[in-house]
Design an enzyme around this catalytic site. Sequence first.
Site, PDB file in Angstrom:
ATOM      1  N   MET A 101       6.505  13.118   0.776  1.00  0.00           N
ATOM      2  CA  MET A 101       5.650  13.827   1.725  1.00  0.00           C
ATOM      3  C   MET A 101       5.887  13.288   3.128  1.00  0.00           C
ATOM      4  O   MET A 101       5.771  12.080   3.353  1.00  0.00           O
ATOM      5  CB  MET A 101       4.173  13.631   1.360  1.00  0.00           C
ATOM      6  CG  MET A 101       3.785  14.179   0.003  1.00  0.00           C
ATOM      7  SD  MET A 101       2.062  13.791  -0.409  1.00  0.00           S
ATOM      8  CE  MET A 101       2.232  12.064  -0.900  1.00  0.00           C
ATOM      9  N   GLY A 189       2.063   9.950   5.439  1.00  0.00           N
ATOM     10  CA  GLY A 189       3.440   9.847   4.954  1.00  0.00           C
ATOM     11  C   GLY A 189       3.578   8.979   3.721  1.00  0.00           C
ATOM     12  O   GLY A 189       3.175   7.833   3.736  1.00  0.00           O
ATOM     13  N   SER A 190       4.138   9.498   2.639  1.00  0.00           N
ATOM     14  CA  SER A 190       4.140   8.755   1.396  1.00  0.00           C
ATOM     15  C   SER A 190       4.933   9.489   0.320  1.00  0.00           C
ATOM     16  O   SER A 190       5.693  10.409   0.610  1.00  0.00           O
ATOM     17  CB  SER A 190       2.698   8.532   0.941  1.00  0.00           C
ATOM     18  OG  SER A 190       1.947   9.719   1.137  1.00  0.00           O
ATOM     19  N   ARG A 191       4.696   9.103  -0.954  1.00  0.00           N
ATOM     20  CA  ARG A 191       5.457   9.678  -2.053  1.00  0.00           C
ATOM     21  C   ARG A 191       4.640   9.649  -3.342  1.00  0.00           C
ATOM     22  O   ARG A 191       3.815   8.765  -3.548  1.00  0.00           O
ATOM     23  CB  ARG A 191       6.743   8.868  -2.233  1.00  0.00           C
ATOM     24  CG  ARG A 191       7.661   9.377  -3.322  1.00  0.00           C
ATOM     25  CD  ARG A 191       8.971   8.636  -3.238  1.00  0.00           C
ATOM     26  NE  ARG A 191       9.294   7.929  -4.461  1.00  0.00           N
ATOM     27  CZ  ARG A 191      10.278   7.046  -4.562  1.00  0.00           C
ATOM     28  NH1 ARG A 191      11.008   6.747  -3.500  1.00  0.00           N
ATOM     29  NH2 ARG A 191      10.530   6.452  -5.697  1.00  0.00           N
TER      30      ARG A 191
END
Length: 232
Positions: A101, A189-191
């Site tokens: 993301m 912001g990440s995953r």
Amino acid sequence: MAIDLLSTFIKPMHREGTKFVAIFAVVTLVLFLIWEPLGWIGVGLTVWCYYFFRDPVRVTPTREGLIVSPADGVVSLIEPAVPPAELGMGPAPMTRVSVFMNVFDCHVNRAPIGGTVTAVAYRPGKFLNASLDKASEDNERNALAIRLADGRQIAVVQIAGLVARRILCEVREGTPLLTGERFGMIRFGSRLDVYLPEGVQPLVCLGQVMTSGETVLADLTSPEARRTGAAR
């Protein structure tokens, strides 16, 4: 007509974003008092903050056996990997599908499939770029194990990124989840990693754009082989 147009741009906001939007709005007022052009920059940042914390309604497919994307973003990795040790799911590799993301994606996370949460484990760590392979092992993360109706398990892991500094998880051990139900979010912001049960092939490709709660990621009942794709 005007209402339909507004609904295209104005979405519900996750409660986690309320304080951030309020802070941005107050700073914007101060900037207007200092110098009007700065105030308009503040307006832009406030709108972006609201947009980041948007929480739109999603139409989730409800057929049994479907696994949907837990996050908006792009499929960045598909590979065999052992699920996080803290979940106690054993040493056998499972197919891991990673959805990255960026800061413009909706960051509300949703359950990929219905079941019961059997474990929730938070682990502090680094803040490497979430698109990197080693982010799964090195970064701050929060892992969930979900037991399905047939007894199989999947794992879902929220991974902090280069900018993200806050993982929010709203479920605990014993919580029942429906497919597509909201369970948390990661700020800025990440995953998300999904570990599929043995023998289940992903029905998505590297680089594919995902919509949380809607895009079918895998099908427990399908004999279809892993899909391939090409950018066109």
